[in-house]
Design an enzyme around this catalytic site. Structure first.
Site, PDB file in Angstrom:
ATOM      1  N   LYS A 122     -39.594  -7.600  81.318  1.00  0.00           N
ATOM      2  CA  LYS A 122     -38.236  -8.140  80.992  1.00  0.00           C
ATOM      3  C   LYS A 122     -37.554  -7.003  80.156  1.00  0.00           C
ATOM      4  O   LYS A 122     -36.497  -6.811  80.352  1.00  0.00           O
ATOM      5  CB  LYS A 122     -38.382  -9.490  80.687  1.00  0.00           C
ATOM      6  CG  LYS A 122     -38.930  -9.645  79.200  1.00  0.00           C
ATOM      7  CD  LYS A 122     -39.074 -11.154  79.052  1.00  0.00           C
ATOM      8  CE  LYS A 122     -39.927 -11.741  77.956  1.00  0.00           C
ATOM      9  NZ  LYS A 122     -41.295 -11.523  78.074  1.00  0.00           N
ATOM     10  N   ASN A 145     -34.538 -11.289  73.275  1.00  0.00           N
ATOM     11  CA  ASN A 145     -35.643 -11.025  72.738  1.00  0.00           C
ATOM     12  C   ASN A 145     -35.960  -9.554  72.851  1.00  0.00           C
ATOM     13  O   ASN A 145     -37.067  -8.880  72.307  1.00  0.00           O
ATOM     14  CB  ASN A 145     -36.628 -11.560  73.883  1.00  0.00           C
ATOM     15  CG  ASN A 145     -38.128 -11.611  73.470  1.00  0.00           C
ATOM     16  OD1 ASN A 145     -38.613 -11.964  72.646  1.00  0.00           O
ATOM     17  ND2 ASN A 145     -39.057 -10.888  74.323  1.00  0.00           N
ATOM     18  N   HIS A 191     -49.088 -16.826  76.257  1.00  0.00           N
ATOM     19  CA  HIS A 191     -48.377 -17.890  75.344  1.00  0.00           C
ATOM     20  C   HIS A 191     -48.819 -19.304  75.714  1.00  0.00           C
ATOM     21  O   HIS A 191     -48.258 -20.306  75.071  1.00  0.00           O
ATOM     22  CB  HIS A 191     -46.850 -17.596  75.450  1.00  0.00           C
ATOM     23  CG  HIS A 191     -46.192 -16.317  75.149  1.00  0.00           C
ATOM     24  ND1 HIS A 191     -46.674 -15.590  74.011  1.00  0.00           N
ATOM     25  CD2 HIS A 191     -45.322 -15.428  75.844  1.00  0.00           C
ATOM     26  CE1 HIS A 191     -46.096 -14.247  74.115  1.00  0.00           C
ATOM     27  NE2 HIS A 191     -45.403 -14.345  75.321  1.00  0.00           N
TER      28      HIS A 191
END
Length: 432
Positions: A122, A145, A191
């Site tokens: 990303k 982010n 995560h």
């Protein structure tokens, strides 16, 4: 700075005062809100201590009755932090800075938003879309982010495009961000300490599309089953015409794009192309942007050559899934691998093993990875990155590639992946 008049006179709590938290507090204060802020770090608290309309107190320990929202930094684990239950008991929503940006959009000049998420790729795709927009002369701002708090950016003029990299944590804290173009690259296990399981993690990614309106573009990679499921679900929701699917294994001539090598970057490029075409950018401009893109530090970053050997810094590859495509990007690789492991196997990397001339294992995982890799390739246990670079330099021949793609976290020997990548670049520089 991006702020909204709607926040004036309201009361907010901000938990976490790293960069995004500081930007959030500053934007709220600039808008005339009353802010209660806290961070475990005394230095972080001190940096904000002398501002009017600011109280320093832990939101998890104060009465939140009457507060309009609690703003938490993405690094705060809301699945186990007491702030979640405390806010819920007071009837106060827990949101993040991306949601504040969504609230502020009505007061900004007419613009569009691209939101990009995925387990891997990303950051590169976000930077690539931004680069292509700049190449086209479109006002554009990066945020999210990628390390640039969006509220810290200056509002764009009419016709601008905000390009946001969005982690699952940020999506969790967002309720109303309707992206004009939403991009999902892939979903693989990651995560999971923050979620009830993989399905919950995938559902967090899928929420990016649930916040969209019909007619807004949805660009979705279908190389992983979880992301392919999201594509099907979005199409079946009545939005089939909105969906552009990015299929795996598409053959592309990447020779013109020096910073976009490997099959993973082919998928990143295809997603960026689709996003930019949805924004109305012409293909000739897109092609020029792909060719001139220089990449991001520590993400398949070509550092240069020494004695005809290329050195590539992929320190950001902190798990086997993100290292796997790097091993498919070059034909003769001297692979520096290891660090703080996230698992006990390298099976995700196996498709690229045939490209590895020799592996050099480092860090906490050095012994384990040596044992794992010995049946498939020559291996040297080097323990330190500096030693690995020395040995790779001694063994590599012109035309080979020395690749740092560790498949591990960095915290056993370095402050973060960036420090590890910088150390690799310094070790390469010492060879000249």
């Amino acid at each position: 700075m991006i702020a909204s008049r709607a926040w004036a006179g309201r009361r907010y709590a901000v938990l976490g005062l790293a960069r995004s938290g500081r930007a959030t507090a500053a934007a709220l204060l600039a808008a005339g809100a009353r802010v209660t802020a806290w961070d475990e770090s005394e230095n972080a608290r001190t940096a904000l201590a002398q501002q009017d309309a600011l109280d320093l107190a832990d939101p998890a320990a104060v009465d939140l009755t009457g507060y309009d929202a609690v703003l938490v930094s993405p690094g705060v684990p809301i699945n186990r932090h007491p702030i979640a239950g405390h806010a819920r008991a007071a009837g106060v929503p827990v949101i993040g800075d991306i949601e504040l940006f969504a609230e502020a959009r009505a007061e900004l000049p007419p613009h569009r938003v691209v939101g990009i998420t995925g387990t891997n790729g990303k950051s590169t795709t976000t930077a690539l879309v931004h680069h292509i927009l700049e190449s086209a002369g479109v006002p554009s701002a990066l945020g999210g982010n990628i390390g640039l708090p969006i509220l810290e950016q200056q509002p764009l003029p009419k016709g601008g495009v905000y390009v946001l990299e969005l982690s699952s944590y940020q999506i969790d804290l967002t309720r109303s961000l309707a992206c004009d173009v939403a991009v999902l690259l892939n979903i693989t296990p990651d995560h999971l300490d923050r979620y009830a399981g993989f399905d919950a993690y995938a559902a967090a990614k899928a929420r990016l599309f649930a916040m969209q309106r019909p007619g807004q573009a949805a660009v979705i990679g279908i190389a992983t089953e979880a992301s392919a499921t999201v594509a099907r679900d979005v199409a079946r929701s009545g939005r089939a015409e909105d969906v552009t699917k990015i299929a795996p294994g598409v053959c592309m001539d990447q020779s013109r794009w020096p910073a976009l090598q490997g099959p993973h970057n082919a998928q990143n490029a295809l997603a960026a192309i689709a996003a930019c075409e949805a924004l109305g950018i012409g293909r000739a401009v897109v092609d020029g942007g792909l060719a001139s893109f220089t990449g991001l530090p520590h993400r398949m970053q070509r550092l240069g050559e020494v004695a005809g050997v290329a050195y590539v810094n992929d320190s950001k590859a902190t798990n086997p899934e993100s290292t796997a495509p790097a091993l498919l990007a070059f034909p003769r690789i001297h692979w520096i691998v290891g660090g703080q492991p996230k698992g006990d196997d390298l099976n995700a990397c196996r498709p690229g093993f045939s490209n590895v001339v020799r592996a050099y294992t480092i860090g906490e995982a050095a012994a384990m990875f040596e044992t794992l890799l010995m049946p498939d390739m020559p291996v040297e246990r080097c323990d330190t990155l500096a030693r690995a670079v020395e040995r790779a330099h001694a063994e590599a021949r012109p035309g080979d590639t020395v690749l740092l793609s560790p498949a591990c976290a960095s915290f056993d020997q370095f402050a973060d992946y960036a420090a590890r990548g910088d150390a690799f670049a310094a070790a390469m520089g010492a060879l000249r």
